[in-house]
Design a protein around this motif. Structure first.
Motif, PDB file in Angstrom:
ATOM      1  N   ALA A  40       0.853  -1.194   0.000  1.00 38.48           N
ATOM      2  CA  ALA A  40       0.000   0.000   0.000  1.00 38.48           C
ATOM      3  C   ALA A  40       0.885   1.239   0.000  1.00 38.48           C
ATOM      4  O   ALA A  40       2.074   1.172   0.349  1.00 38.48           O
ATOM      5  N   MET A  42       0.859   3.633   1.993  1.00 38.65           N
ATOM      6  CA  MET A  42       1.242   4.132   3.315  1.00 38.65           C
ATOM      7  C   MET A  42       2.485   3.457   3.901  1.00 38.65           C
ATOM      8  O   MET A  42       3.018   3.903   4.899  1.00 38.65           O
ATOM      9  N   ARG A  68       0.533  -7.382  -4.112  1.00 36.88           N
ATOM     10  CA  ARG A  68      -0.287  -8.098  -3.125  1.00 36.88           C
ATOM     11  C   ARG A  68      -0.301  -9.580  -3.469  1.00 36.88           C
ATOM     12  O   ARG A  68      -1.128 -10.049  -4.243  1.00 36.88           O
ATOM     13  N   MET A  91      -0.803   2.241  -6.786  1.00 39.62           N
ATOM     14  CA  MET A  91      -1.787   2.848  -5.888  1.00 39.62           C
ATOM     15  C   MET A  91      -1.543   4.350  -5.810  1.00 39.62           C
ATOM     16  O   MET A  91      -0.465   4.796  -5.415  1.00 39.62           O
ATOM     17  N   TRP A 160      -9.474  -0.730   8.012  1.00 43.60           N
ATOM     18  CA  TRP A 160      -8.269  -1.132   7.273  1.00 43.60           C
ATOM     19  C   TRP A 160      -7.065  -1.272   8.188  1.00 43.60           C
ATOM     20  O   TRP A 160      -6.810  -0.410   9.022  1.00 43.60           O
ATOM     21  N   ASN A 198     -10.055   4.074  -1.543  1.00 41.97           N
ATOM     22  CA  ASN A 198     -10.251   3.776  -0.131  1.00 41.97           C
ATOM     23  C   ASN A 198      -9.635   4.899   0.707  1.00 41.97           C
ATOM     24  O   ASN A 198      -8.451   5.196   0.557  1.00 41.97           O
ATOM     25  N   VAL A 200      -8.631   5.885   4.328  1.00 44.24           N
ATOM     26  CA  VAL A 200      -8.480   5.325   5.674  1.00 44.24           C
ATOM     27  C   VAL A 200      -8.260   6.460   6.656  1.00 44.24           C
ATOM     28  O   VAL A 200      -7.404   7.319   6.437  1.00 44.24           O
ATOM     29  N   ASP A 221      -4.855   8.230   5.190  1.00 35.74           N
ATOM     30  CA  ASP A 221      -4.103   7.418   4.221  1.00 35.74           C
ATOM     31  C   ASP A 221      -5.101   6.981   3.183  1.00 35.74           C
ATOM     32  O   ASP A 221      -6.064   6.295   3.508  1.00 35.74           O
ATOM     33  N   THR A 222      -4.927   7.404   1.944  1.00 35.99           N
ATOM     34  CA  THR A 222      -5.897   6.957   0.944  1.00 35.99           C
ATOM     35  C   THR A 222      -5.196   6.167  -0.147  1.00 35.99           C
ATOM     36  O   THR A 222      -3.996   6.327  -0.364  1.00 35.99           O
ATOM     37  N   GLY A 223      -5.960   5.341  -0.830  1.00 36.51           N
ATOM     38  CA  GLY A 223      -5.393   4.556  -1.916  1.00 36.51           C
ATOM     39  C   GLY A 223      -6.421   4.323  -3.003  1.00 36.51           C
ATOM     40  O   GLY A 223      -7.530   3.863  -2.730  1.00 36.51           O
TER      41      GLY A 223
END
Ligand code: SER
Length: 664
Positions: A40, A42, A68, A91, A160, A198, A200, A221-223
């Motif tokens: 991710a 982050m 992943r 991402m 998350w 997403n 977070v 924290d976005t993705g």
């Protein structure tokens, strides 16, 4: 919009809103043994979220390379079968480190998708965590067009976590409805609703006991998956129909002569296109393919792709031939691909050649197993193991092949076979490995680095499996560790002489294993009862000097190998004995005679240069800052010993060394 335009629009938008554009970190996390791969955006900011690291900005934006496959976030099994899963993806993210929180995060995301990407607000949904009233209220305020399309979900979908430990928090996702012709439910099966972003709300840290504590400052924290933005904006049937993948799929078609079909018949094309990306990016970031840890995940990815290639009639190595296509698509954005092109192709090709040697026979064996199955629906663990052990078929590859035949595999049975094999190879190891620290309470023994002989007290004696061992308060005997074998020597008192044949650690203590040459029963009884006796402990100093020569030589060799073969070389095991040394490392192919000669020359030069060897204790942080080489996966305490050979080599090491390389 094409992928390059979307990536740029995203980073530009957040830069205009005060975010620092930060480069992607490598897919192999530099310093985080809790993670197999960067999974991710982050990840590179983990310590900033935890308040352990300060940066000179509080807002950042990135386009992060992620993999992943394996670990908590693992999409490998899905790849090829769904429209939206990949092992490697980019991402896009924006981050706030204690700066803005929910309101701005929601505002930015909404403004970007509706105004900058131009997504139809009527097709969008927002989800929030079941207890997050705030997030729901903010969505309704900022995006009134969503009306009743703000939905609540539980832990699984809207909370998350980075991994089993680390920063975590409730999250809010944006989903895009691709229309009723496509089957699927929001957060359920099918590809109709596409989660595109997403957000977070990072509020907590979870420690290794599972305890959740608040972070120093609430953060964001976005993705957003670049490939999914591409799919939606390009109206593609799947991520694989976008400009990011089309050239790769076309190359698979060109090599195999089999045209691509978007539906179930296109699985092989999609798997290959995805896997070549994951492998190339990982290798560019210095990953190696091996039999353990992330190296084995990469091997599984490659073998999965090779076997799908086989289905398309690609029986010779072919994956490496797709690398140039990938580089022309992505090499400008990620120049490391261009820089490492030769290595990427070579590693992939070598690995393909290796698997190709057994693939054909393995497939034949698999066909035989299927023939013998009768009504049985589960392939026995022993067969899965045989395919693994003899033909190099990772168990999850056998599982995919079984699934295609409507069968399952006995994974537990496979694991059991694997364990039996491991035990077999452990057998025959010396008695100390079967002697468990729980069986005795042995006090901490102090080891003195600089003495070969000293007077101390013997505090305990016992026999175990026909070997005797003696414990001392203080010892000059080095206990086997980090590859350096244990010392031999003598322990002498007025009443006995004990010959030490080996020295090992047991808990925090050191045991001297051997036999009495001279002794009497009264003394032995006293020792057994733990009554201290004064002794002189004396190691075989010539033997130790030989061991030290080999140990320092190991460090020189390690460094020389990295210079000649590359920074991916690191020690995975070693043996440092008086008469020889062995150094284990992973490299993707056998060394050439020229490479061996170059390594030899470097080591010999450094010996001839008679460099001073020094050691000092440092805190782990200091050692890291000094740039000391540490072994990945090895546990170090807070204080570490740094061994240096001039400015040529610097390693964390608890072993003993010569004072000058010339001694070697
Ligand atoms: N870390 C979150 C995720 O991976 C948002 O980027 O979904």
């Amino acid at each position: 919009m094409k992928s390059n335009q979307i990536r740029k629009a995203f980073l530009d938008y957040f830069a205009e809103n005060g975010h620092k554009v930060v480069a992607s970190s490598p897919v192999i996390p530099a310093d985080d043994p809790t993670l197999l791969f960067t999974n991710a955006g982050m990840v590179q900011f983990k310590n900033t979220f935890l308040g352990l690291e300060k940066r000179d900005y509080t807002r950042a934006t990135t386009s992060q390379k992620c993999i992943r496959a394996g670990g908590k976030h693992n999409d490998l099994d899905q790849v090829g079968f769904t429209a939206r899963h990949q092992t490697f993806f980019e991402m896009l993210g924006n981050f706030s480190f204690g700066d803005y929180f929910k309101e701005e995060a929601i505002f930015f995301a909404w403004e970007f998708v509706t105004k900058y990407l131009g997504l139809d607000p009527n097709r969008l949904y927002a989800t929030v965590y079941k207890d997050d009233d705030d997030a729901e209220r903010l969505w309704k305020k900022i995006a009134p067009q969503l009306k009743d399309r703000v939905l609540r979900f539980g832990e699984k979908d809207n909370f998350w976590s980075m991994g089993e430990t680390g920063p975590c928090g409730p999250c809010s996702e944006i989903h895009y409805d691709r229309g009723p012709d496509i089957p699927g439910e929001l957060n359920g099966e099918g590809d109709r609703f596409m989660e595109v972003w997403n957000l977070v709300f990072m509020q907590y840290n979870r420690d290794d006991k599972g305890t959740i504590t608040p972070l120093p400052k609430p953060s964001v924290d976005t993705g957003a998956g670049l490939e999914r933005f591409c799919m939606v904006l390009q109206n593609a049937d799947s991520n694989y129909g976008t400009d990011l993948f089309q050239p790769l799929i076309a190359k698979v078609t060109e090599l195999s002569g089999v045209p691509y079909e978007p539906g179930p018949k296109g699985v092989a094309h999609r798997v290959i296109a995805d896997h070549v990306r994951a492998l190339s990016f990982a290798i560019a970031d210095n990953a190696i393919i091996s039999n353990e840890g992330r190296g084995y995940v990469l091997r599984r990815i490659l073998r999965r792709a090779a076997r799908y290639g086989h289905e398309l009639g690609l029986k010779e190595p072919f994956l490496y031939k797709i690398v140039p296509t990938l580089i022309s698509k992505m090499g400008d954005t990620y120049p490391e691909l261009k820089a490492h092109r030769g290595k990427i192709e070579l590693v992939i090709k070598t690995e393909e050649e290796q698997f190709d040697r057994t693939l054909e026979n393995g497939l034949a064996r698999f066909a035989e197993i299927i023939d013998k199955m009768g009504g049985n629906k589960t392939i026995p663990g022993a067969e899965v193991f045989k395919l693994y052990d003899t033909y190099g078929f990772p168990a999850d590859l056998t599982e995919i092949m079984a699934k295609e035949k409507g069968l399952a595999i006995d994974m537990a049975g496979f694991e059991k076979e694997l364990e039996i094999q491991r035990n077999r190879s452990r057998q025959g190891s010396s008695f100390a490995s079967t002697l468990k620290s729980e069986m005795y309470i042995i006090p901490k023994t102090e080891f003195t680095y600089d003495e070969f002989q000293l007077t101390t007290q013997a505090t305990f004696y016992d026999k175990f499996n026909n070997s005797a061992f003696l414990v001392l308060k203080k010892t000059p005997f080095y206990a086997e560790s980090g590859g350096q074998i244990g010392d031999k020597g003598k322990i002498i008192s007025d009443n006995f002489e004990f010959v030490v044949e080996d020295t090992k650690k047991l808990g925090e203590g050191v045991i001297h294993i051997g036999h009495f040459d001279k002794s009497d029963n009264t003394t032995i009884e006293r020792l057994r009862e733990g009554q201290p006796i004064v002794v002189t402990a004396q190691i075989d100093s010539e033997r130790r000097a030989d061991i030290q020569r080999n140990h320092t030589a190991t460090h020189l060799l390690h460094k020389a190998l990295r210079m000649v073969l590359g920074e991916h070389v690191y020690q995975s095991g070693s043996l440092v004995a008086p008469e020889r040394l062995r150094f284990d490392f992973s490299h993707f192919k056998a060394m050439t005679p020229e490479e061996i000669e170059r390594v030899e020359n470097i080591v010999n030069e450094k010996i001839a240069a008679d460099i001073k060897v020094t050691w000092q204790n440092k805190s782990m942080d200091e050692a890291r800052q000094m740039g000391a080489m540490a072994l990945f996966g090895e546990k170090y305490g807070d204080t570490v010993r740094v061994v240096q050979a001039g400015d040529f080599s610097m390693e964390l090491c608890g072993g003993t060394h010569v004072k000058n390389t010339g001694d070697i």
